[in-house]
Motif scaffolding. Structure first.
Motif, PDB file in Angstrom:
ATOM      1  N   TRP A  35       1.238  10.917  64.600  1.00 17.66           N
ATOM      2  CA  TRP A  35       1.917  12.189  64.378  1.00 17.66           C
ATOM      3  C   TRP A  35       1.157  13.351  65.012  1.00 17.66           C
ATOM      4  O   TRP A  35       1.741  14.180  65.709  1.00 17.66           O
ATOM      5  CB  TRP A  35       2.097  12.409  62.881  1.00 17.66           C
ATOM      6  CG  TRP A  35       2.632  13.752  62.502  1.00 17.66           C
ATOM      7  CD1 TRP A  35       1.957  14.759  61.868  1.00 17.66           C
ATOM      8  CD2 TRP A  35       3.954  14.248  62.739  1.00 17.66           C
ATOM      9  NE1 TRP A  35       2.769  15.853  61.698  1.00 17.66           N
ATOM     10  CE2 TRP A  35       4.007  15.578  62.215  1.00 17.66           C
ATOM     11  CE3 TRP A  35       5.103  13.721  63.328  1.00 17.66           C
ATOM     12  CZ2 TRP A  35       5.156  16.357  62.277  1.00 17.66           C
ATOM     13  CZ3 TRP A  35       6.245  14.507  63.392  1.00 17.66           C
ATOM     14  CH2 TRP A  35       6.265  15.800  62.872  1.00 17.66           C
ATOM     15  N   THR A  38       1.151  13.048  68.841  1.00 18.50           N
ATOM     16  CA  THR A  38       2.485  13.307  69.388  1.00 18.50           C
ATOM     17  C   THR A  38       2.739  14.807  69.456  1.00 18.50           C
ATOM     18  O   THR A  38       3.262  15.320  70.459  1.00 18.50           O
ATOM     19  CB  THR A  38       3.567  12.628  68.527  1.00 18.50           C
ATOM     20  OG1 THR A  38       3.366  11.211  68.538  1.00 18.50           O
ATOM     21  CG2 THR A  38       4.955  12.946  69.070  1.00 18.50           C
ATOM     22  N   GLU A  41       0.832  16.149  72.283  1.00 18.59           N
ATOM     23  CA  GLU A  41       1.472  15.783  73.551  1.00 18.59           C
ATOM     24  C   GLU A  41       2.644  16.709  73.865  1.00 18.59           C
ATOM     25  O   GLU A  41       2.818  17.156  75.003  1.00 18.59           O
ATOM     26  CB  GLU A  41       1.961  14.333  73.475  1.00 18.59           C
ATOM     27  CG  GLU A  41       2.701  13.841  74.699  1.00 18.59           C
ATOM     28  CD  GLU A  41       1.804  13.541  75.875  1.00 18.59           C
ATOM     29  OE1 GLU A  41       2.340  13.422  77.000  1.00 18.59           O
ATOM     30  OE2 GLU A  41       0.574  13.412  75.686  1.00 18.59           O
ATOM     31  N   ILE A 136       2.873   7.045  70.970  1.00 13.90           N
ATOM     32  CA  ILE A 136       2.704   8.496  71.063  1.00 13.90           C
ATOM     33  C   ILE A 136       3.596   9.094  72.148  1.00 13.90           C
ATOM     34  O   ILE A 136       4.288  10.097  71.926  1.00 13.90           O
ATOM     35  CB  ILE A 136       1.226   8.843  71.315  1.00 13.90           C
ATOM     36  CG1 ILE A 136       0.398   8.496  70.078  1.00 13.90           C
ATOM     37  CG2 ILE A 136       1.055  10.317  71.676  1.00 13.90           C
ATOM     38  CD1 ILE A 136      -1.097   8.517  70.314  1.00 13.90           C
ATOM     39  N   GLY A 139       7.093   9.047  71.008  1.00 12.37           N
ATOM     40  CA  GLY A 139       7.386  10.127  70.073  1.00 12.37           C
ATOM     41  C   GLY A 139       7.671  11.432  70.780  1.00 12.37           C
ATOM     42  O   GLY A 139       8.601  12.171  70.414  1.00 12.37           O
ATOM     43  N   ALA A 140       6.884  11.736  71.818  1.00 14.85           N
ATOM     44  CA  ALA A 140       7.102  12.965  72.583  1.00 14.85           C
ATOM     45  C   ALA A 140       8.446  12.909  73.315  1.00 14.85           C
ATOM     46  O   ALA A 140       9.183  13.906  73.363  1.00 14.85           O
ATOM     47  CB  ALA A 140       5.968  13.172  73.579  1.00 14.85           C
TER      48      ALA A 140
END
Length: 286
Positions: A35, A38, A41, A136, A139-140
């Motif tokens: 989290w 991300t 990022e 990650i 997620g972005a």
């Protein structure tokens, strides 16, 4: 990325667990790390810009406006199956659905080969779960996809005065693709360590898939003899199902989604297993 302070050195050659439970367990154990990284990022992409995160909303709005003008006013495009009255503006919205799905795939797929190479310190010097790096970047990519999705729904409402209730199924439709992409990402992240030019190859692949998938045209426009090959691409089914729930207001193909999920889960596990098996060689190469 710079490594966290006060961390313990690890043995990069240590044996790693490769079963499916470890895949789920690693993501769960490191959910806070995922989290935080991300968010970093996402924010880092616009660091130093005047508009900051507003660009994540501005970009899809501009693209949708461009699509609407070019395809409705210049090309006078129509989408097979759309009503003559609706298709003038609907073409841009239909096209945008395909671009959102393709953009999600392309962003993660193209970034994956450089994940480990660009984070050498995480391999040699710190205790860091390398296997979460693909999660990650996914997620972005999902954040930007979500912004585009909101823009799409707003545009659809403006053009039509309503939004189909079946849009609630969009997360279910996109989930199998997310799992499949993660499998590809683990595989490519590992392969990118040993073959540095793999990044050039992924760009070519995503370009080809863009035109072999129904992003700019419907499946019905493809000769029947070639449709099975088209349906075999990872994007075609998801793009078609996304349009079913968002544009046409139909329920998704549940049997097709279950089958896609099974295949995606296998590829996710295979990619994760490959990554875990080969990661002990990362330090020697880097």
């Amino acid at each position: 990325m710079s490594p966290p302070k006060n961390v313990t050195a690890i043995n990069p050659h240590a044996k790693r667990v490769v079963d499916f439970r470890e895949l789920i367990g690693s993501v769960w154990r490191n959910k806070q790390l995922i989290w935080q990284m991300t968010k970093r990022e996402v924010v880092g992409r616009y660091k130093g810009s005047v508009m900051g995160l507003a660009w994540s909303f501005f970009n899809p709005v501009v693209m949708l406006v461009v699509y609407t003008y070019v395809f409705s006013e210049i090309f006078k495009s129509r989408w097979a199956g759309a009503g003559a009255e609706d298709s003038k503006t609907q073409f841009a919205v239909i096209l945008f659905v395909g671009m959102i799905v393709q953009g999600l795939f392309a962003e993660v797929f193209n970034k994956s080969p450089g994940l480990i190479v660009s984070n050498v310190n995480y391999v040699k010097k710190v205790v860091f779960p390398l296997e979460v790096l693909p999660v990650i970047i996914m997620g972005a990519a999902l954040f930007h996809g979500l912004v585009s999705f909101v823009v799409l729904l707003v545009a659809f409402f403006i053009f039509n005065g309503f939004v189909h209730w079946t849009a609630i199924f969009m997360p279910v439709v996109i989930l199998p693709l997310i799992i499949l992409i993660l499998g590809f990402s683990w595989f490519l992240a590992s392969l990118g360590v040993f073959a540095r030019d793999i990044g050039q190859f992924t760009v070519i692949v995503t370009t080809i898939l863009t035109f072999l998938s129904p992003v700019f045209y419907p499946v019905s426009a493809v000769p029947e003899a070639f449709r099975p090959f088209m349906m075999a691409t990872p994007l075609t089914f998801i793009i078609e199902q996304s349009r079913e729930v968002l544009i046409w207001g139909h329920l998704p193909d549940w049997k097709g989604l279950v089958l896609y999920m099974l295949v995606a889960t296998f590829f996710a596990w295979a990619g994760f297993a490959w990554f875990q098996k080969t990661r002990k060689g990362f330090a020697d190469v880097l």
